[in-house]
Design a protein around this motif. Sequence first.
Motif, PDB file in Angstrom:
ATOM      1  N   LEU A   1       0.815  -1.015  -0.129  1.00  0.00           N
ATOM      2  CA  LEU A   1       0.039  -0.073  -0.111  1.00  0.00           C
ATOM      3  C   LEU A   1       0.759   1.103  -0.187  1.00  0.00           C
ATOM      4  CD1 LEU A   1      -2.629  -0.865   2.817  1.00  0.00           C
ATOM      5  CD2 LEU A   1      -2.918  -1.056   0.224  1.00  0.00           C
ATOM      6  N   LYS A   2       0.242   2.429  -0.271  1.00  0.00           N
ATOM      7  CA  LYS A   2       0.863   3.644  -0.248  1.00  0.00           C
ATOM      8  C   LYS A   2       0.540   4.143   1.030  1.00  0.00           C
ATOM      9  CE  LYS A   2       1.626   4.293  -4.966  1.00  0.00           C
ATOM     10  NZ  LYS A   2       1.197   5.095  -6.409  1.00  0.00           N
ATOM     11  N   THR A   3       1.189   5.159   1.589  1.00  0.00           N
ATOM     12  CA  THR A   3       0.669   5.727   2.754  1.00  0.00           C
ATOM     13  C   THR A   3      -0.471   6.696   2.716  1.00  0.00           C
ATOM     14  OG1 THR A   3       3.093   6.085   3.604  1.00  0.00           O
ATOM     15  CG2 THR A   3       1.412   7.650   4.594  1.00  0.00           C
TER      16      THR A   3
ATOM     17  N   GLN B   1      -3.259   5.133   2.073  1.00  0.00           N
ATOM     18  CA  GLN B   1      -4.484   4.196   1.412  1.00  0.00           C
ATOM     19  C   GLN B   1      -5.252   3.434   2.557  1.00  0.00           C
ATOM     20  OE1 GLN B   1      -2.242   2.028  -1.582  1.00  0.00           O
ATOM     21  NE2 GLN B   1      -3.399   3.341  -3.174  1.00  0.00           N
ATOM     22  N   SER B   2      -6.330   2.729   2.197  1.00  0.00           N
ATOM     23  CA  SER B   2      -7.021   2.248   3.213  1.00  0.00           C
ATOM     24  C   SER B   2      -7.070   0.858   2.944  1.00  0.00           C
ATOM     25  CB  SER B   2      -8.626   2.677   3.444  1.00  0.00           C
ATOM     26  OG  SER B   2      -9.024   2.482   2.036  1.00  0.00           O
ATOM     27  N   MET B   3      -7.356  -0.399   3.608  1.00  0.00           N
ATOM     28  CA  MET B   3      -7.356  -1.539   3.411  1.00  0.00           C
ATOM     29  C   MET B   3      -7.934  -2.378   4.404  1.00  0.00           C
ATOM     30  SD  MET B   3      -5.754  -4.167   1.539  1.00  0.00           S
ATOM     31  CE  MET B   3      -5.469  -5.975   1.815  1.00  0.00           C
TER      32      MET B   3
ATOM     33  N   SER C   1      -6.116   4.610   7.286  1.00  0.00           N
ATOM     34  CA  SER C   1      -5.078   5.510   6.483  1.00  0.00           C
ATOM     35  C   SER C   1      -3.869   4.900   6.700  1.00  0.00           C
ATOM     36  CB  SER C   1      -5.374   6.921   7.089  1.00  0.00           C
ATOM     37  OG  SER C   1      -4.348   7.740   6.378  1.00  0.00           O
TER      38      SER C   1
END
Lengths: 113, 111
Positions: free
Chosen positions: A13-15, A17-19, A80
Amino acid sequence: NAGVTQTPKFQVLKTGQSMTLQCAQDMNHNSMYWYRQDPGMGLRLIYYSASEGTTDKGEVPNGYNVSRLNKREFSLRLESAAPSQTSVYFCASSEMGGNQPQHFGDGTRLSIL
Amino acid sequence: GIQVEQSPPDLILQEGANSTLRCNFSDSVNNLQWFHQNPWGQLINLFYIPSGTKQNGRLSATTVATERYSLLYISSSQTTDSGVYFCAADTRSSNTGKLIFGQGTTLQVKP
């Protein structure tokens, strides 16, 4: 009999982003847990669910949310993502209560850039 | 909260040797478990042993709850025993399954 199944196995993931990490068990267990393991360390409890409909914080809950969707499924959400959340995440389950062995999934390796 | 300490941190054995891993905990427990994390990262529950002695093949474990320690014995070690061994505990007052893990003992068994 699959035991505890975690998806995905790997994620980058990139800083910011949600998951959502998914966990499902087919052992009819009541209690479920989310842990994180950082390099060279033991596991630390993030959240747990003693039974369907209940959740509670563990040692390191900040930055995470959980949902006990039903008896089988317990998801972990990063709203986040931050680089400090780069880790291996394990889900576990046990029969009701504290006096039971816990059984673990194979883990999700999460990297946040 | 409860503190869980494991020793030794690292252990190297020749195949066929025996070993003892130790776990000390700082409070009374009603839940003490031993796990093996294999080189692929999978965690396997070896023993649920809040007190007494259990054996499973070449592995056995003993917990002396009154003295706040547990021991894991590995006899006739094999290369497949390599990996990290964790003990984890939950306090008697908690009874929630909220395990606190030790830092682990890394075992390497050489052929």
